[in-house]
Scaffold this active site. Sequence first.
Site, PDB file in Angstrom:
ATOM      1  N   ASP A  74     -43.407  11.905  19.599  1.00  0.00           N
ATOM      2  CA  ASP A  74     -42.645  11.373  18.433  1.00  0.00           C
ATOM      3  C   ASP A  74     -42.627  12.598  17.355  1.00  0.00           C
ATOM      4  OD1 ASP A  74     -42.116   9.778  16.542  1.00  0.00           O
ATOM      5  OD2 ASP A  74     -43.714   8.747  15.929  1.00  0.00           O
ATOM      6  N   GLY A 303     -56.169   6.373   6.504  1.00  0.00           N
ATOM      7  CA  GLY A 303     -57.395   6.017   7.495  1.00  0.00           C
ATOM      8  C   GLY A 303     -56.762   4.874   8.330  1.00  0.00           C
ATOM      9  N   MET A 305     -56.292   0.575   9.288  1.00  0.00           N
ATOM     10  CA  MET A 305     -55.818  -0.525   8.714  1.00  0.00           C
ATOM     11  C   MET A 305     -56.752  -1.437   7.571  1.00  0.00           C
ATOM     12  SD  MET A 305     -54.845  -2.967  11.904  1.00  0.00           S
ATOM     13  CE  MET A 305     -54.194  -4.405  10.859  1.00  0.00           C
ATOM     14  N   HIS A 326     -54.246  14.979   9.608  1.00  0.00           N
ATOM     15  CA  HIS A 326     -53.158  13.816   9.530  1.00  0.00           C
ATOM     16  C   HIS A 326     -53.628  12.439   9.144  1.00  0.00           C
ATOM     17  CE1 HIS A 326     -53.674  12.301  13.340  1.00  0.00           C
ATOM     18  NE2 HIS A 326     -52.519  11.621  13.470  1.00  0.00           N
ATOM     19  N   LYS A 396     -47.850  -3.895  10.526  1.00  0.00           N
ATOM     20  CA  LYS A 396     -48.225  -3.119  11.544  1.00  0.00           C
ATOM     21  C   LYS A 396     -46.960  -3.190  12.454  1.00  0.00           C
ATOM     22  CE  LYS A 396     -51.008  -0.921  12.888  1.00  0.00           C
ATOM     23  NZ  LYS A 396     -51.587   0.571  12.696  1.00  0.00           N
TER      24      LYS A 396
END
Length: 397
Positions: A74, A303, A305, A326, A396
């Site tokens: 990605d 962090g 969800m 990250h 999401k």
Amino acid sequence: MSYTEVPGAQVPIRMWADPATVEGVAMQQLRNVATLPWIKGLAVMPDVHFGKGATVGSVIAMQGAVCPAAVGVDIGCGMSAVKTSLTADDLPADLSRLRSRIEQAIPVGRGMHDDPVDPRRMHGFRAAGWDDFWGRFDEVAEAVRFRQERAAKQMGSLGSGNHFIEFCLDETGSVWLMLHSGSRNIGKELAEHHIEQARRLPHNQGLVDRDLAVFVADTPQMAAYRNDLFWAQEYARHNRDVMMALFQDVVRAEFRKARPVFEPVISCHHNYVAEETYDGVELLVTRKGAIRAGSGDYGIIPGSMGTGSYIVRGLGNPASFNSASHGAGRKMSRNAARKRFSTRDLEEQTRGVECRKDSGVVDEIPGAYKPIEKVMEQQRDLVEVVAKLKQVVCVKG
């Protein structure tokens, strides 16, 4: 916490994680990276975990070479966030409609727009260089035969996996908008193509791990990869910019009476390559699951969800090649999370967050991630906290 130095074949491995807590396969990957002849430095972030070829949460500095698998598939994946003039007092008790409106405006999962978004018609969007960017598409996509129509329709879409869009509150009650995404399918296709090309090169045949195959300077293969890499990184940045503009339009419509105002957007890649100079030496610095944290650089460290995220300012630590983590980083695989946790666990761990709570996102449950507070504690010499955010809505992929 200062770093721990672990011996490596070509360079020492500087770790902002406790070596004793890093999974064995990830430590072996780090040792493998440290054997590369072109490597000049290796920094390991506190969210480190096993990845393809190179660990997620590693910063690899090489001279005259770059490893496409150490960037990840990605290309340009990263974060964007913006503070708004809205406060907690402006929010309705039920945030389900806001989540629904976000999902209607921004395609998630494998979805894409029915027609390409024209950012020049979007409120406040800076479209400078847009035509030039797309004008380079044919040269980029030639190797993978990717259709421009598909790439254009995916521009401004979220994707799946751990990508998300969040509506957050900071500790003062101010509302922030935040999202996480990358270069969608065109970035993945380009990455996989170049990883395979690198594996075939003669100078890579004796490596300890064929996934660590590199391109070297002054070769046609390196030139082709750099061209496609930097284009895909630009695509990822544009993708987040378009989504953020769409997100802001949703918020303007939902909170029309409050007339929301938005501060400048903070944006940062965390799967990418940058040309940087250290001690007078020009290096190609690959951050895979790491952000740039040069002195004064703003960054975003999310962090899971159900926990929270941090807006940070870099301290410019050269030992880490001006980098920081990250995010929280996974502590178990997606398959392991699905086996261990149920939808009931997901409901419990995301209580108070308007989000999906079905089996399709159990692998993203907070319990599958490292505690973000501990990750932040381990990198106090890399960043300072500007704001701590807690999501109240999470979309999401």
